[in-house]
Design a protein around this motif. Sequence first.
Motif, PDB file in Angstrom:
ATOM      1  N   VAL A 127     -21.672 -10.543 -10.989  1.00 45.95           N
ATOM      2  CA  VAL A 127     -21.201 -10.201  -9.673  1.00 45.95           C
ATOM      3  C   VAL A 127     -21.695  -8.818  -9.032  1.00 45.95           C
ATOM      4  N   SER A 128     -21.955  -8.555  -8.273  1.00 42.63           N
ATOM      5  CA  SER A 128     -22.452  -7.155  -7.682  1.00 42.63           C
ATOM      6  C   SER A 128     -21.088  -6.361  -7.772  1.00 42.63           C
ATOM      7  N   ALA A 129     -21.232  -5.073  -8.295  1.00 40.31           N
ATOM      8  CA  ALA A 129     -20.067  -4.230  -8.102  1.00 40.31           C
ATOM      9  C   ALA A 129     -19.651  -3.718  -6.629  1.00 40.31           C
ATOM     10  N   ILE A 130     -20.982  -3.632  -5.909  1.00 44.27           N
ATOM     11  CA  ILE A 130     -20.640  -3.174  -4.343  1.00 44.27           C
ATOM     12  C   ILE A 130     -20.010  -4.334  -3.727  1.00 44.27           C
ATOM     13  N   ASP A 131     -20.313  -5.561  -3.885  1.00 43.33           N
ATOM     14  CA  ASP A 131     -19.560  -6.682  -3.293  1.00 43.33           C
ATOM     15  C   ASP A 131     -18.122  -6.780  -3.900  1.00 43.33           C
ATOM     16  N   VAL A 132     -17.694  -6.470  -5.179  1.00 48.00           N
ATOM     17  CA  VAL A 132     -16.386  -6.248  -5.420  1.00 48.00           C
ATOM     18  C   VAL A 132     -15.485  -5.152  -4.751  1.00 48.00           C
ATOM     19  N   ALA A 133     -16.329  -4.088  -4.560  1.00 46.84           N
ATOM     20  CA  ALA A 133     -15.744  -2.899  -3.983  1.00 46.84           C
ATOM     21  C   ALA A 133     -15.524  -3.146  -2.779  1.00 46.84           C
ATOM     22  N   GLN A 134     -16.175  -3.991  -1.781  1.00 44.91           N
ATOM     23  CA  GLN A 134     -16.269  -4.431  -0.410  1.00 44.91           C
ATOM     24  C   GLN A 134     -14.939  -5.200  -0.579  1.00 44.91           C
ATOM     25  N   ALA A 135     -14.700  -6.142  -1.394  1.00 50.75           N
ATOM     26  CA  ALA A 135     -13.557  -6.946  -1.313  1.00 50.75           C
ATOM     27  C   ALA A 135     -12.125  -6.128  -1.621  1.00 50.75           C
ATOM     28  N   LEU A 136     -12.314  -5.277  -2.272  1.00 51.74           N
ATOM     29  CA  LEU A 136     -11.010  -4.252  -2.695  1.00 51.74           C
ATOM     30  C   LEU A 136     -10.729  -3.334  -1.387  1.00 51.74           C
ATOM     31  N   ASP A 137     -12.003  -3.134  -0.564  1.00 52.48           N
ATOM     32  CA  ASP A 137     -11.757  -2.337   0.463  1.00 52.48           C
ATOM     33  C   ASP A 137     -11.228  -3.210   1.565  1.00 52.48           C
ATOM     34  N   ILE A 138     -11.431  -4.481   1.625  1.00 46.93           N
ATOM     35  CA  ILE A 138     -10.810  -5.211   2.609  1.00 46.93           C
ATOM     36  C   ILE A 138      -9.478  -5.569   2.442  1.00 46.93           C
ATOM     37  N   MET A 139      -9.222  -5.381   0.973  1.00 45.54           N
ATOM     38  CA  MET A 139      -7.628  -5.743   0.900  1.00 45.54           C
ATOM     39  C   MET A 139      -6.561  -4.462   1.174  1.00 45.54           C
ATOM     40  N   LEU A 140      -7.194  -3.491   1.575  1.00 43.96           N
ATOM     41  CA  LEU A 140      -6.677  -2.220   1.922  1.00 43.96           C
ATOM     42  C   LEU A 140      -5.678  -2.519   3.107  1.00 43.96           C
ATOM     43  N   THR A 141      -6.279  -3.532   3.899  1.00 43.53           N
ATOM     44  CA  THR A 141      -5.414  -3.665   5.485  1.00 43.53           C
ATOM     45  C   THR A 141      -5.199  -5.145   5.319  1.00 43.53           C
ATOM     46  N   ALA A 142      -5.820  -6.007   4.650  1.00 40.97           N
ATOM     47  CA  ALA A 142      -5.548  -7.475   5.142  1.00 40.97           C
ATOM     48  C   ALA A 142      -4.455  -7.976   4.429  1.00 40.97           C
ATOM     49  N   GLU A 143      -3.460  -8.386   5.310  1.00 39.71           N
ATOM     50  CA  GLU A 143      -2.184  -8.583   4.936  1.00 39.71           C
ATOM     51  C   GLU A 143      -2.232 -10.093   4.283  1.00 39.71           C
ATOM     52  N   SER A 144      -3.288 -10.872   4.579  1.00 36.56           N
ATOM     53  CA  SER A 144      -3.475 -12.125   3.960  1.00 36.56           C
ATOM     54  C   SER A 144      -3.702 -12.239   2.440  1.00 36.56           C
ATOM     55  N   THR A 145      -4.069 -11.136   2.045  1.00 38.39           N
ATOM     56  CA  THR A 145      -4.299 -10.857   0.563  1.00 38.39           C
ATOM     57  C   THR A 145      -3.140 -10.543  -0.337  1.00 38.39           C
ATOM     58  N   VAL A 146      -1.957 -10.107   0.265  1.00 42.19           N
ATOM     59  CA  VAL A 146      -0.745  -9.967  -0.367  1.00 42.19           C
ATOM     60  C   VAL A 146      -0.281 -11.106  -1.253  1.00 42.19           C
ATOM     61  N   GLY A 147       0.017 -10.655  -2.767  1.00 48.12           N
ATOM     62  CA  GLY A 147       0.747 -12.067  -3.363  1.00 48.12           C
ATOM     63  C   GLY A 147      -0.589 -12.837  -3.793  1.00 48.12           C
ATOM     64  N   LYS A 148      -1.573 -12.706  -3.800  1.00 43.70           N
ATOM     65  CA  LYS A 148      -2.796 -13.510  -4.057  1.00 43.70           C
ATOM     66  C   LYS A 148      -3.652 -13.129  -5.250  1.00 43.70           C
ATOM     67  N   THR A 149      -4.314 -14.115  -5.833  1.00 39.47           N
ATOM     68  CA  THR A 149      -5.071 -13.766  -6.917  1.00 39.47           C
ATOM     69  C   THR A 149      -6.342 -14.195  -6.263  1.00 39.47           C
ATOM     70  N   PHE A 150      -7.437 -13.292  -6.555  1.00 39.70           N
ATOM     71  CA  PHE A 150      -8.938 -13.517  -6.310  1.00 39.70           C
ATOM     72  C   PHE A 150      -9.786 -13.679  -7.373  1.00 39.70           C
ATOM     73  N   GLU A 151     -10.588 -14.436  -7.515  1.00 40.42           N
ATOM     74  CA  GLU A 151     -11.729 -14.638  -8.580  1.00 40.42           C
ATOM     75  C   GLU A 151     -12.963 -14.283  -7.808  1.00 40.42           C
TER      76      GLU A 151
END
Length: 379
Positions: A237-261
Amino acid sequence: MLASVALKQVGRPQVLAKVTTATQTRNIHDVTFTKKNGQPLIRQGLGGRSSTNGHIATVFGCTGFLGRYVVNKLAQQGTQVIVANRDPDESRHLKVCGDLGQVIPLEFNLKDRESLVECVRHSDVVYNLIGRDYETKNFTFDDVHADGARRLAEVCAESGVSKFIQVSALNASEDSPSKFLRSKALGEKYVREIIPGSTIVRPSIMWGHEDRFLNKIGENEGWQYYVNEGETKIRPVSAIDVAQALDIMLTAESTVGKTFELYGPKEYQVKQIFELAREIAMKPLPIYPIPNVGIKLIATLMDKLPYNQMVSPDLIERLKMDDKITPGALTFEDLYIKPTDLETVAIYFLRRFRSNAVFDLPYEKGEGQVQKGVYHLID
Ligand SMILES: NC(=O)c1ccc[n+]([C@@H]2O[C@H](COP(=O)([O-])OP(=O)(O)OC[C@H]3O[C@@H](n4cnc5c(N)ncnc54)[C@H](OP(=O)(O)O)[C@@H]3O)[C@@H](O)[C@H]2O)c1
């Protein structure tokens, strides 16, 4: 003389009027209270690098490969980022990711609670990217991935941090044959027990400019080798894509308490990646598949050497394991991210390993795609 005084007097009220107009741009909806201890988050500006989105994020493990992309993404959208480091020199390059004063280095020691408290004191989001592929005399896998994560989560819970994001690894499991993956699973468990709302991210092997994957293949001189006959199935997987996902998690409440693969769009056998790298780097070196027993013996002997960071029996165990995806686990799709296809952009990472004679030759598959705007190298 009189005329200039008169001009100054006339000019002053105009300047004042301008300042008054500027301060009136702040509205009540720019203030939110998301931190558990009631500390307000105040937005300022129109968004982007030179504005403030109100969030203060601490990134542990920022000096690593993934860390720089995460800090860059966060700072680009006006987040104040505390870059927690063990050596100020190692985090110096991160200062320019954000505007003046937005990227703040703070030193910490994973075993020193006080220093951890200091790093998260003002933050509303904490990322834990800390990880190590090998054990050292000061830190075992458990010290780094399990006890370290637990200590961090405890400190964050006490300080009222509202979001905790833990980066683990795909295949992490408490009954894995690999000590590294067992410690990662234990870390996940501790973090969830302490902060049930924490988000856990399990990336597959990551590629990018500073990776320890494509660079290792490209660097080889004279000959190459792989274990398990090169038949291990992976989804890089691209590190930039993973960083993008982590960036979205900053504000996305839907990610709280979830596990992402988080894994790439295609599954490859390791030998296919080697072939791809040889084709692009134009380095048709002989490949020697090392038998599993032989490499394990070499790794065990090398592990006895001081300062060995190259190979360990545990690493060999991991290199033999296929990437297993948990059925129903959340992934890029749930964050509306389309993961980048390695084949289309690999030329940008592997060209530097070509010899002078063939350096400029195109690799149509990759460059054609990039010209169509599929991938942005500087993101
Ligand atoms: N790279 C991959 O392919 C991959 C795949 C799956 C999961 N992951 C996980 O994703 C995360 C980020 O990966 P990465 O490739 O960016 O890792 P990396 O390049 O090895 O960086 C690791 C970071 O952790 C810090 N760290 C390591 N041991 C520490 C300790 N004892 N105390 C304090 N800090 C320590 C390092 O700080 P120093 O600079 O001070 O050493 C560095 O900032 C890690 O948790 C890793 O396990 C990575």
